[in-house]
Design a protein around this motif. Structure first.
Motif, mmCIF file in Angstrom:
data_model
loop_
_atom_site.group_PDB
_atom_site.id
_atom_site.type_symbol
_atom_site.label_atom_id
_atom_site.label_comp_id
_atom_site.label_asym_id
_atom_site.label_seq_id
_atom_site.Cartn_x
_atom_site.Cartn_y
_atom_site.Cartn_z
ATOM 1 N N VAL A 28 0.915 -1.116 0.069
ATOM 2 C CA VAL A 28 -0.208 -0.102 0.070
ATOM 3 C C VAL A 28 0.943 1.098 -0.024
ATOM 4 O O VAL A 28 1.639 1.301 0.938
ATOM 5 N N SER A 38 -7.577 0.412 4.037
ATOM 6 C CA SER A 38 -7.395 -0.830 3.050
ATOM 7 C C SER A 38 -6.511 -1.888 3.679
ATOM 8 O O SER A 38 -7.089 -2.725 3.612
ATOM 9 N N ILE A 222 -1.638 -1.116 -3.976
ATOM 10 C CA ILE A 222 -2.490 0.027 -3.800
ATOM 11 C C ILE A 222 -2.082 1.262 -3.769
ATOM 12 O O ILE A 222 -1.182 1.546 -2.970
ATOM 13 N N ALA A 363 -11.727 1.696 -0.062
ATOM 14 C CA ALA A 363 -11.055 0.507 0.587
ATOM 15 C C ALA A 363 -11.790 -0.837 0.417
ATOM 16 O O ALA A 363 -11.061 -1.914 0.015
ATOM 17 N N VAL A 367 -10.409 -3.889 -1.439
ATOM 18 C CA VAL A 367 -10.235 -5.279 -0.773
ATOM 19 C C VAL A 367 -10.781 -6.362 -1.421
ATOM 20 O O VAL A 367 -10.345 -7.606 -1.662
#
Length: 504
Positions: A28, A38, A222, A363, A367
């Motif tokens: 991330v 997330s 991400i 998020a 996910v």
């Protein structure tokens, strides 16, 4: 100038930088609300996650928000119904309502002390001519199945002509919430601050994430950097711009309105209460403008202070800060797959000043994508979308603005002498045919940079309030020494030796 949220949580969490190459299932990039949320959900699913943050967690856009958690996004639902249809608008509303419930659930389950409070939200007008727009919005929301009221009385210290009211919305201390998430994540996964990502490259079946401290290898990435730091093939720089807004926090002996309020026309004013030193204070926001507009003084703060004095003559300003928001050409967030040419890289951006709910929506969608689950809201936020029929004019204007700013000969830059620049001020001048960005500190020391954004080369403007170089194309920002502060730029500005130029 730091926000109330940052100033009251400076010592609440300690993290370390990346120390060596690492491998993780998911990387991330960015530790704001979207990135942390997330990572929190993925950690709960037992996933191996690493978060990379160039500064401190939650100290950029997410740490400078108003902290309103609401599905009332100004007057928006009637517009959605007219442009996209009732089913689309209903999903947008439901997604934001679910995000409110999700945030409340996280706070309760993890026992995060973040001053979470239930409040009613209002979008109001003081003009009789605008009442019809409020009434249309109430009708639109009711058509979508949500309770909404038209009211003419509020706790504001002035009379309104009408407002739409959403009950049972929330407000909180944004950074306390983010720190709570970070602490839960750090129990099982790693968060590295002061680690700047410089590039992301697809290698076979995984990504190599380059940083100034070493490389990370991950199957999934991400991009949670507010404005994506990877330009292509996502091309978000053609689909978004950034807007700057200002906030002050005041204390007063007068009774404060307990709801969350925003009006519908310029000048926009937004307000909510917050807790500080055992007392309620009031946050007042507004004075919006496109990021990159040359700023010479503190008039944007003065506008808010004058409004505060008008309403609360005894008030005292405790904090003042400003922030930036990414706004897409169709005003809908970009969430999901970054590009079909870069599989398993995901993005959430363009939250249009409503990032508390939008970050949670993003998020959950991302996910679910990683977990291979279907998300019923994914289709309305698709990050790869371009709707040329609806957006062709605004997209064309954004492209022209970018091209014109890159082509420096399109700008007339007047020659000037460095001696004419006042101390503690900056300007772009011409020296021997070269454009030079000059800042003189209060003692007269000169800092010189090449005034072209390291993102796509746009000509920068000087912001004398924050002492920064700001990009009018995409909102990147640099301090007066040329250090990058805000995305989408990553690299520093090129420094210039004034003596060498003068010797030519």
């Amino acid at each position: 100038m730091s926000s109330l949220w940052i100033e009251t949580t400076k010592e609440d969490i300690k993290l370390s930088t990346l120390e060596r190459e690492e491998e993780a299932e998911i990387c991330v990039i960015g530790a704001g609300l979207f990135g942390l949320t997330s990572a929190y959900y993925l950690t709960k699913q037992g996933k191996n996650v690493i978060i990379l943050e160039k500064g401190e967690i939650g100290q950029k856009v997410s740490g400078n928000t108003t902290g309103k958690i609401t599905s009332l996004h100004g007057l928006f639902y009637n517009h959605l119904i007219e442009d996209y249809g009732e089913e689309y608008a209903k999903k947008y509303l439901e997604a934001n309502e679910q995000a409110i419930k999700n945030i409340k659930q996280i706070v309760e389950e993890e026992k995060i002390n973040c001053d979470l409070e239930e409040r009613d939200a209002y979008t109001y007008t003081t003009s009789q001519d605008e009442v019809i727009e409020i009434q249309k919005e109430v009708d639109a929301v009711q058509k979508l199945g949500k309770e909404a009221e038209f009211v003419t009385k509020t706790e504001l210290p002035f009379q309104i002509k009408g407002a739409i009211k959403f009950k049972n919305q929330l407000q909180f201390h944004a950074r306390k919430y983010m720190i709570g998430l970070a602490k839960k994540i750090a129990e099982k996964n790693k968060i590295c601050n002061y680690t700047t990502v410089t590039d992301v490259v697809r290698e076979d079946e995984r990504y190599k994430i380059y940083t100034d401290k070493g490389c990370i290898y991950a199957k999934y990435v991400i991009l949670a950097t507010h404005y994506p730091i990877v330009n292509t093939p996502g091309f978000h720089f053609l689909k978004m711009y950034q807007s700057t807004s200002y906030i002050i926090a005041i204390e007063t002996e007068k009774k404060l309105p307990q709801g969350m309020y925003i009006n519908i026309r310029e000048p926009i004013y937004s307000c909510r209460t917050a807790n500080y030193n055992g007392k309620q204070i009031l946050l007042i926001g507004g004075s919006d403008h496109k990021t990159g507009k040359p700023i010479q003084d503190d008039s944007n703060y003065r506008n808010l202070e004058n409004k505060a004095k008008e309403l609360y003559p005894d008030c005292k300003v405790l904090f003042k800060w400003n922030t930036r928001d990414c706004i897409g050409i169709d005003k809908i967030p970009y969430i999901g797959e970054f590009s079909k040419f870069m599989p398993e890289m995901y993005v959430g951006t363009g939250f249009k000043k409503w990032g508390m709910t939008s970050s949670n929506i993003a998020a959950n969608i991302v996910v679910d994508k990683i977990l291979g689950k279907e998300n019923k809201y994914e289709e309305i936020f698709t990050a790869t979308r371009i709707k040329p029929i609806k957006n062709r004019w605004e997209m064309s204007n954004m492209l022209k603005e970018t091209v014109n700013s890159i082509a420096l000969n399109k700008f007339k830059i007047e020659p000037a002498e460095i001696s004419k620049i006042e101390n503690d001020n900056g300007a772009i001048i011409e020296i021997n045919g070269e454009n030079v960005g000059i800042y003189k500190d209060p003692e007269g020391k000169i800092y010189a940079i090449k005034p072209n954004c390291s993102h796509l080369g746009c000509l920068l403007s000087w912001n004398n309030l924050d002492k920064t170089w700001d990009c009018p194309c995409h909102g990147s920002r640099f301090d007066y020494k040329g250090k990058n502060i805000y995305e989408p730029a990553i690299n520093e500005l090129e420094k210039i030796d004034i003596d060498k130029i003068n010797d030519k």
